[in-house]
Design a protein around this motif. Structure first.
Motif, PDB file in Angstrom:
ATOM      1  N   GLU A   1     105.123   0.646  88.238  1.00  0.00           N
ATOM      2  CA  GLU A   1     106.364   1.028  88.915  1.00  0.00           C
ATOM      3  C   GLU A   1     106.104   1.468  90.353  1.00  0.00           C
ATOM      4  OE1 GLU A   1     110.336   3.686  88.041  1.00  0.00           O
ATOM      5  OE2 GLU A   1     108.600   3.900  86.734  1.00  0.00           O
ATOM      6  N   GLU A   2     106.914   0.920  91.264  1.00  0.00           N
ATOM      7  CA  GLU A   2     106.848   1.273  92.687  1.00  0.00           C
ATOM      8  C   GLU A   2     107.080   2.775  92.852  1.00  0.00           C
ATOM      9  OE1 GLU A   2     106.655   0.156  96.807  1.00  0.00           O
ATOM     10  OE2 GLU A   2     106.640  -1.261  95.142  1.00  0.00           O
ATOM     11  N   GLY A   3     106.297   3.386  93.711  1.00  0.00           N
ATOM     12  CA  GLY A   3     106.470   4.800  94.007  1.00  0.00           C
ATOM     13  C   GLY A   3     105.728   5.756  93.087  1.00  0.00           C
ATOM     14  N   THR A   4     105.035   5.222  92.090  1.00  0.00           N
ATOM     15  CA  THR A   4     104.252   6.086  91.204  1.00  0.00           C
ATOM     16  C   THR A   4     102.878   6.347  91.816  1.00  0.00           C
ATOM     17  OG1 THR A   4     103.337   4.209  89.982  1.00  0.00           O
ATOM     18  CG2 THR A   4     105.391   5.183  89.131  1.00  0.00           C
ATOM     19  N   PHE A   5     102.177   7.300  91.244  1.00  0.00           N
ATOM     20  CA  PHE A   5     100.829   7.601  91.702  1.00  0.00           C
ATOM     21  C   PHE A   5      99.933   6.370  91.544  1.00  0.00           C
ATOM     22  CE2 PHE A   5      96.633   9.824  90.755  1.00  0.00           C
ATOM     23  CZ  PHE A   5      96.345  10.092  92.083  1.00  0.00           C
ATOM     24  N   ALA A   6     100.067   5.659  90.425  1.00  0.00           N
ATOM     25  CA  ALA A   6      99.265   4.448  90.203  1.00  0.00           C
ATOM     26  C   ALA A   6      99.537   3.413  91.291  1.00  0.00           C
ATOM     27  CB  ALA A   6      99.554   3.860  88.824  1.00  0.00           C
ATOM     28  N   ASP A   7     100.788   3.245  91.665  1.00  0.00           N
ATOM     29  CA  ASP A   7     101.165   2.312  92.728  1.00  0.00           C
ATOM     30  C   ASP A   7     100.509   2.731  94.048  1.00  0.00           C
ATOM     31  OD1 ASP A   7     102.819   0.197  93.986  1.00  0.00           O
ATOM     32  OD2 ASP A   7     103.942   1.890  94.829  1.00  0.00           O
ATOM     33  N   ALA A   8     100.591   4.003  94.367  1.00  0.00           N
ATOM     34  CA  ALA A   8      99.986   4.503  95.606  1.00  0.00           C
ATOM     35  C   ALA A   8      98.476   4.298  95.604  1.00  0.00           C
ATOM     36  CB  ALA A   8     100.320   5.985  95.786  1.00  0.00           C
ATOM     37  N   LEU A   9      97.845   4.529  94.468  1.00  0.00           N
ATOM     38  CA  LEU A   9      96.398   4.339  94.368  1.00  0.00           C
ATOM     39  C   LEU A   9      96.003   2.892  94.635  1.00  0.00           C
ATOM     40  CD1 LEU A   9      95.599   6.465  91.201  1.00  0.00           C
ATOM     41  CD2 LEU A   9      94.883   6.974  93.547  1.00  0.00           C
TER      42      LEU A   9
ATOM     43  N   VAL B   1      95.484   6.870  87.050  1.00  0.00           N
ATOM     44  CA  VAL B   1      94.273   6.295  87.649  1.00  0.00           C
ATOM     45  C   VAL B   1      93.814   5.101  86.812  1.00  0.00           C
ATOM     46  CG1 VAL B   1      91.829   6.708  88.185  1.00  0.00           C
ATOM     47  CG2 VAL B   1      93.554   8.431  88.776  1.00  0.00           C
ATOM     48  N   THR B   2      93.845   5.244  85.503  1.00  0.00           N
ATOM     49  CA  THR B   2      93.448   4.154  84.609  1.00  0.00           C
ATOM     50  C   THR B   2      94.378   2.952  84.780  1.00  0.00           C
ATOM     51  OG1 THR B   2      92.543   5.739  83.023  1.00  0.00           O
ATOM     52  CG2 THR B   2      93.035   3.523  82.192  1.00  0.00           C
ATOM     53  N   LEU B   3      95.677   3.189  84.882  1.00  0.00           N
ATOM     54  CA  LEU B   3      96.628   2.094  85.094  1.00  0.00           C
ATOM     55  C   LEU B   3      96.332   1.348  86.390  1.00  0.00           C
ATOM     56  CD1 LEU B   3     100.081   3.602  84.054  1.00  0.00           C
ATOM     57  CD2 LEU B   3      98.905   1.667  83.000  1.00  0.00           C
ATOM     58  N   ALA B   4      96.100   2.084  87.460  1.00  0.00           N
ATOM     59  CA  ALA B   4      95.802   1.458  88.750  1.00  0.00           C
ATOM     60  C   ALA B   4      94.534   0.616  88.660  1.00  0.00           C
ATOM     61  CB  ALA B   4      95.659   2.523  89.831  1.00  0.00           C
ATOM     62  N   TRP B   5      93.507   1.179  88.052  1.00  0.00           N
ATOM     63  CA  TRP B   5      92.228   0.482  87.925  1.00  0.00           C
ATOM     64  C   TRP B   5      92.379  -0.787  87.084  1.00  0.00           C
ATOM     65  CZ3 TRP B   5      89.135   0.477  83.270  1.00  0.00           C
ATOM     66  CH2 TRP B   5      87.911  -0.119  83.417  1.00  0.00           C
ATOM     67  N   LEU B   6      93.054  -0.685  85.942  1.00  0.00           N
ATOM     68  CA  LEU B   6      93.234  -1.857  85.067  1.00  0.00           C
ATOM     69  C   LEU B   6      94.094  -2.933  85.719  1.00  0.00           C
ATOM     70  CD1 LEU B   6      93.724  -0.273  81.535  1.00  0.00           C
ATOM     71  CD2 LEU B   6      91.794  -1.669  82.326  1.00  0.00           C
ATOM     72  N   ALA B   7      95.165  -2.534  86.382  1.00  0.00           N
ATOM     73  CA  ALA B   7      96.028  -3.518  87.044  1.00  0.00           C
ATOM     74  C   ALA B   7      95.237  -4.255  88.126  1.00  0.00           C
ATOM     75  CB  ALA B   7      97.251  -2.837  87.646  1.00  0.00           C
ATOM     76  N   PHE B   8      94.470  -3.523  88.902  1.00  0.00           N
ATOM     77  CA  PHE B   8      93.645  -4.126  89.954  1.00  0.00           C
ATOM     78  C   PHE B   8      92.622  -5.053  89.323  1.00  0.00           C
ATOM     79  CE2 PHE B   8      92.501  -3.306  94.493  1.00  0.00           C
ATOM     80  CZ  PHE B   8      91.433  -4.186  94.583  1.00  0.00           C
ATOM     81  N   LYS B   9      92.001  -4.603  88.251  1.00  0.00           N
ATOM     82  CA  LYS B   9      90.980  -5.396  87.562  1.00  0.00           C
ATOM     83  C   LYS B   9      91.573  -6.715  87.057  1.00  0.00           C
ATOM     84  CE  LYS B   9      87.817  -4.961  83.661  1.00  0.00           C
ATOM     85  NZ  LYS B   9      87.296  -4.076  82.628  1.00  0.00           N
ATOM     86  N   HIS B  10      92.729  -6.646  86.411  1.00  0.00           N
ATOM     87  CA  HIS B  10      93.378  -7.863  85.912  1.00  0.00           C
ATOM     88  C   HIS B  10      93.846  -8.764  87.055  1.00  0.00           C
ATOM     89  CE1 HIS B  10      93.388  -7.231  81.639  1.00  0.00           C
ATOM     90  NE2 HIS B  10      93.894  -6.020  81.754  1.00  0.00           N
TER      91      HIS B  10
END
Length: 84
Positions: free
Chosen positions: A27-35, A71-80
Motif C-alpha cells: 500500500e502506498e504511503g506505508t512504512f514498507a512503501d517508503a522503505l 521491513v519484511t514486506l518491503a524486502w520480500l516485495a523487492f526480492k520478488h
C-alpha cells in the motif's frame, strides 16, 4: 485492490497474480512503501536481520512487531520484483 499486510499474504498475492508486479501489493504511503523507495535490496536484507529501530517506530507509530512486518514486506516485495 488487495494489499499485503503480512509476509504470507504477500507470498499468496504474488503467487496468485504472476503477471503483476509484487510492489503493487504494498500500500502506498506505508512504512514498507517508503522503505522500498528509499533503500536498496542489500540495505533491506540487512534491516530484516536487525532489531526494530525505535526512531522509525515512533515516526511511523509502529509497534516492534509492525516494524518487523513492514521491513519484511518491503524486502520480500523487492526480492520478488527483481527475481532475487
Amino acid at each position: 485492490m488487495d494489499f499485503a499486510r503480512t509476509a504470507d499474504e504477500l507470498e499468496a498475492l504474488v503467487e496468485a497474480n504472476p503477471n503483476r508486479f509484487p510492489t503493487e501489493f504494498i500500500e502506498e504511503g506505508t512504512f514498507a512503501d517508503a522503505l522500498m523507495k528509499k533503500h536498496t535490496y542489500k540495505e533491506l536484507a540487512t534491516m530484516v536481520q536487525m532489531p526494530a529501530n525505535p526512531g522509525q517506530m515512533e515516526e511511523w507509530n509502529l509497534t516492534e512487531d509492525q516494524w518487523t512486518e513492514q521491513v519484511t514486506l518491503a524486502w520480500l516485495a523487492f526480492k520478488h520484483e527483481h527475481s532475487l
